[in-house]
Structures are given as C-alpha cells and as structure tokens.
Design a protein around this motif. Sequence first.
Motif, mmCIF file in Angstrom:
data_model
loop_
_atom_site.group_PDB
_atom_site.id
_atom_site.type_symbol
_atom_site.label_atom_id
_atom_site.label_comp_id
_atom_site.label_asym_id
_atom_site.label_seq_id
_atom_site.Cartn_x
_atom_site.Cartn_y
_atom_site.Cartn_z
ATOM 1 N N ARG A 47 36.278 40.856 42.819
ATOM 2 C CA ARG A 47 36.602 42.217 42.397
ATOM 3 C C ARG A 47 35.382 42.916 41.807
ATOM 4 N NH1 ARG A 47 42.394 40.988 39.374
ATOM 5 N NH2 ARG A 47 43.658 40.773 41.300
ATOM 6 N N LEU A 96 33.611 46.261 43.270
ATOM 7 C CA LEU A 96 33.367 47.461 42.464
ATOM 8 C C LEU A 96 31.898 47.870 42.535
ATOM 9 C CD1 LEU A 96 35.558 46.780 39.294
ATOM 10 C CD2 LEU A 96 35.928 48.517 41.060
ATOM 11 N N ARG A 108 38.385 35.054 42.342
ATOM 12 C CA ARG A 108 38.971 36.363 42.633
ATOM 13 C C ARG A 108 38.382 37.445 41.741
ATOM 14 N NH1 ARG A 108 45.380 36.793 43.188
ATOM 15 N NH2 ARG A 108 44.789 35.557 45.024
ATOM 16 N N SER A 109 38.160 37.116 40.463
ATOM 17 C CA SER A 109 37.569 38.094 39.547
ATOM 18 C C SER A 109 36.150 38.447 39.970
ATOM 19 C CB SER A 109 37.569 37.548 38.122
ATOM 20 O OG SER A 109 38.891 37.315 37.671
ATOM 21 N N TYR A 130 36.398 50.748 50.862
ATOM 22 C CA TYR A 130 37.425 49.825 50.356
ATOM 23 C C TYR A 130 38.374 49.404 51.473
ATOM 24 C CZ TYR A 130 41.565 47.995 48.141
ATOM 25 O OH TYR A 130 42.626 47.193 47.821
ATOM 26 N N GLN A 147 37.174 36.093 52.268
ATOM 27 C CA GLN A 147 36.752 37.053 51.255
ATOM 28 C C GLN A 147 35.264 37.374 51.325
ATOM 29 O OE1 GLN A 147 37.458 36.341 46.871
ATOM 30 N NE2 GLN A 147 38.951 37.955 47.331
#
Length: 718
Positions: A8, A12, A4-5, A106, A119
């Motif tokens: 992210r 970004l 998940r990190s 986004y 994802q």
Amino acid sequence: MTHRSQARIFLLIILALALGLRLILWSQPLHEPANDEVEYITVARDLLEGRGWSFYEQYHWLRAPLYPLFLAASWRLVGDDGWPYATRALHLAALPNILLSVVSVYLTYALTMRLVKHQQSALLAALIAAVLWTNATFASLYMSETLFTVLFQVGMLMLLHAADQQPASQRWLLVIAAGAALGLAALTRSLALLFLLVAALWLAFQVLRRNPSGDVRRRLTVPLLTATLFLLSTGMVIAPWTIRNYQAYGGFILIETGLSYNLWVFNEPREDRDTIHRILEGISNPVERSNYATARGLERLREDPAILVRKLWPNWVFLARVKPIQDRFLMEHYVADVDLPLFVAALISDDLLYLLITIGAIIGLAHAVRIRNTPSDQQFHQSCHLPVAPAVLCLLWIGYAIATMLLTHGEARYRHFLFPTLIPYAAWTFTILTQRIACFERRRLLMIAPLVCIFLWTVLTAYPWAWAGENLARGSRALIGDVWMALGAPDRAARAYLSALSVKATPDGWLRLGHAHLARGEIAQARIAYRAAWDASRVYFIASARLGDLERSLGNLDEARRAFAGYYADEQRVTDWSWRMLGRDPPSSLDVGDGLDFGYVGGVYPAEELQGVRARWSAGRALLRLGSATTNTQALLTLRLAAPHPERNAVPARICVDGTCRSISLSADWRTCTFIVNPQHTTILVEVESPTFTAADGRRLGVLIDRAHLTVLVAGSE
C-alpha cells in the motif's frame, strides 16, 4: 510491517509520482491545441454558451458526446477567474482529467491484480502506467483517451469479477456495472461499440463454464440472461444519445458518424481530403451526411475490393510506428525547440518503454493462453500460473481493436487504447519470467518470435532516427549554452548556440543566440539574430514578439508594431505570452491598445476600435505595469476608463496599486480617474477589477482601458 502494508505504501508513492509528473507537465504555459483538441474545445465552449451541438451541423462528422460533455463540465467547474476566456480557465479545466489519469494508474494496479494475481507485478504495472509518457502527456491534453481508458478499465474489472463464482445477486450488480461502464466508454470512443457483443459472449461462456453440470435448460438460461443483462445495461446508457440524435436529425445515429467518414476518406477516394471535407460540411444534417459518405465509400469498395487488403500493411505501420506528432510534447507553440531533458525523458519513457511493454505483453499473453503446463512440481507450477480466461478477454480486445484500426484507419496514438491490457502482462513478464525463465516453454518462444520480429522490424525501420539524432545533438549543445549563460559567460554560450545552429537552424536557436548577444551588449548582432528567428518561421509569434520588444527598446516604434503584429498571429496569445515573458523597464505612460503595450498589459483582450479610440477590454481583472523614476515618493496615477455594459448604467470598479485599493463607479462614457500613490518599487502593478458581462462571442468583458500614466509629484530620494 506486513507485506500488504508495504504494498500500500509503495502504491501511494507511485500514485504521488504519477500526480507529480502530470502536474509538472501541466504547469507549463497552456499548450497549443493540436489534432482533435480544437474540435473538442470548440464543442465544449458551444455547450457552455448554450449553443448545444451546433458545431456538428457544419463539420464533417458527428462525434461521440461524452468527452465534450466532460470537458464542458470541467470548464464550468473551474470557472473563469477574470483572465481571457480561452486561456486561464481552459488551462485549469485540464485538472479533472489529470485526476482521472492518476485514477487510471490505480486501476492499472487493480486490473493487474485481477489478471495475473501477483502483487509485485501489479505495483510494477502501476509504475509503468505512472511514467509512460503517453499517459502523462494525455492527462493535460483535451482529448478523450484518458476518460475512455478509465471507463474501459472499470468495465473490464467489473466484467472479470462478474465472471467469477459469485452469489447471483452480486453477479447481477457486477454485470450491470460492467455494461454501464463499457457503454460509457463507447459513448466516449465508439471503438468499443462492437466489442460489447464480444464481451457479452465471453461473459456468457464463462458463466456456462462455471456451471458444467445440472439441468441443460438452466445451464443455458443463466448465461443467456447474464449476457442479455449486460447488453441491456449498455443499451440503457447509449439509448438516450441515440434517441436525441433521432429527434434532432430525423434519422438513426447510434453514437457517431466517424465510421462513415472513414469509409470514404480512407479507402482511396477519387477526391482529395479538402474536397471531401468541403462536400460533407455542405450537408448540414449529420444523418444525410453520414449516408452520403457511406454510399461514396461503399461505391469505391465495390469498384476495387482489394483496397481493404492494400490498406492493412500501411495501417499496421501507422499504428505500430513511433511518430513525432505535435502533442507528443506539451508546447506553447509547436515551432519551439524541445529542451534536451524533456526530449530524453520522452525517448526513454515513451519510445523505449513502448517497445518493452509490447514485447513483454506478447510474451506474457502467450504464456497465459498455453494449453498445458510442463513443470511437474506443483509449487513451481503455481508460481508460473496465469489465469487463462482473463487473458483470452484481453486478447479478444487487442485483436478486435487492431483489426478495427487496420480496416479503417490507424494512427500511432490509437495504441493508447491497447495499453490497459498490455501493461499488466508486460509487468508480469518482467517480474516473474525474468526470475523464473524456466516457466516459459521454449517452443512458445519459437511461436511468438515471428510476431516479435515483425513488430520490431516495423518500429525500427519506421523510427525517425534522423529526427532523434538531430534533436539530441542540437539539444545537448543548446543545453551547454544555457549552462554558460547561467554561469555568466555569454561568450562561451554564444559559441555553443552557434554550434547548435550548425546542427539545425531553429527559431529558438536564433533567439538563444540573440539573448547571448544582448548579454554581451551587442545590440546590432542581437537584432540580426532575432530577425533570423522570425524569418525561420513567420508563424512563430514568440520570435516576432522578442523582435518587437527589442525594436521598441531601441525606439524603432513602427518596426516594433509590425513585429508585435506578427504574421497572422493570435493577438491574445501574444498578449498573454508577453505579459509573462516581457515587460522589463515599463514606461510611465501607457497607451493601451496602440500596438506597443505588449508585456505591460495582462488579463485583457486584443485591442479594438471602441468609442472613438483603440483600447482593450479587461476580462474582469486587468493588470498594468508602469514605471516610476523614483520610489517612496508621491505620484499621480491617471487612468482613462469606460464601462459600456448593456444592462448597467453604473459599473463599480476597484483600482489597486501595491495593495492599496480604491473603489470608483464607471459608466459607458470615458472617465479620467486620478489617484495619489506612493510607489515602493520602480515598477508598479496597477490592478483594475470589475464585474463582467458575457458578449455575443462568449468573452467575459469588464471595463475598457485606454490610457494609464504615472507622474511624480515631488522629487525625493529613496
């Protein structure tokens, strides 16, 4: 680092890429408004200046209100920093829209997560949305597409979450939010208006499907209440504008009158377009105008109902084809050449990516709505699974939007409204089906093959191949010439530019050749090339300004004035462009407004006959370039200024030269001001700052500038 990190961080990076690409495109000089931009800018300016919606009292339709309000708010937010009203501030007013475009990237990620629940697909969808040329360029255009996309994406997200199994109170909030967002989307582009009914029915069916058992009355009541609440929330958003229209015009206009206009103009009318516009613009009341256009359109359809059938295929071609429209590239003037790197970037991230998105979305959506799953292995089934209900909602929107365009009017840029629902499924196809091709049933390939073939045949046969080949050949040779110029080899550059001109003779091609001749000291040949550039397109003010600059340097002042004046050229654009691009070797004496000051004055308006002389108004912060024969030597700067403000007898002003400033007071009468300066460079920059007042035409006027002169007092050495 967890999965998940990592996601992210990748997200970004994608958002940063989207912002960077949009800012790079925006950082070019303000592009020439095209298509609906002229209308939106005019209406936003009217709103800022207190004239309300007066533009639509003499236009051929009444437009949906939300984007002009958004543009006016953006314009007000950035303010006006002293540059002419329609340039610098308008350029800055695109920044909120750019931020919206990044938000849309986004939202593409979030919507893809909800639609396909994968994802990697969501990250790829965000990347596609970030680099898709349509999205990147429309971020800097004064058009409603970006605002509509964001509101539509928010509405779809809320709608999909409301259809999930939710606590009642949370579902009601989501339903209200979905209705409000889609209602605002309809106030931006009324294309979404009738889809609100479709969305309400879809939502009611999903709520009903999630409660298959229980009391029949309750089973029907909850879905009905849900759909009603959704429509009420949309109605509450739209109603104020409808009420305003009734009060202003004495009749019913729900959002806009574009449909009535389309009904007449795009159903084979007997009249030509100019005649129709002239008739409609002669009817000042939008309600009466709409009723008249509707009556004429229906009259034509009653005469020949087959028009509706005949227009389907042409509108499909108009929608699906690739068309090199003006605003495909953000050009300061649309006569200018598109440089090769920019052109190739658009071919890849617009034309090619458009094909991939559409084909990938067709495959993904066809997979999502399958009735049964053939693989028997449960784990394999889960990896191939796509939720059916969200795909149905997307198909309903795609089908509704395409049908609306086919029956009214299709344009290539209208497919912008389809991308929010196409990109998620295209991304899923590229990440899942490419890895697990067995997920897709072969018989479905046969089912979608005709649709894919029709799409490809339409695009490929309608594609402007000659335009693409010509620009690639011309652009590559021009780029080679630019490289040789940068390396200091104007002889080789001239040969490359001549080769580019042999592919297509363009004004910029001639200007490049003229630059090469100048670098070789061939003044006569450069003059011929510059004149050829202007002759190639008389409306191209950049060519005429280049010619004027050369004639001025040769002392041919009458020819220079004629060239700078151009052919119906907008003097404000010539002034602003010349300030950026010309101004080498400025004179020590400058007659402001004499037709030869281009490149030496900035932050000023076009010259006018004022108080007995031809001068220019500043816009609060004027800049002058003057030449000094020596440096580190005292000189006398003389300025002739006036400030006829309607509500002030004395107007404070500040004069700055190389960072040294002095305050003075001006009145309505001409005043000659003198200053002792010590030039540090052979070119000095004189800044004239003052308060402004708003003129009747909306300009912010500061002081009048007539003359500037620099006189060396004591000869000295550097």
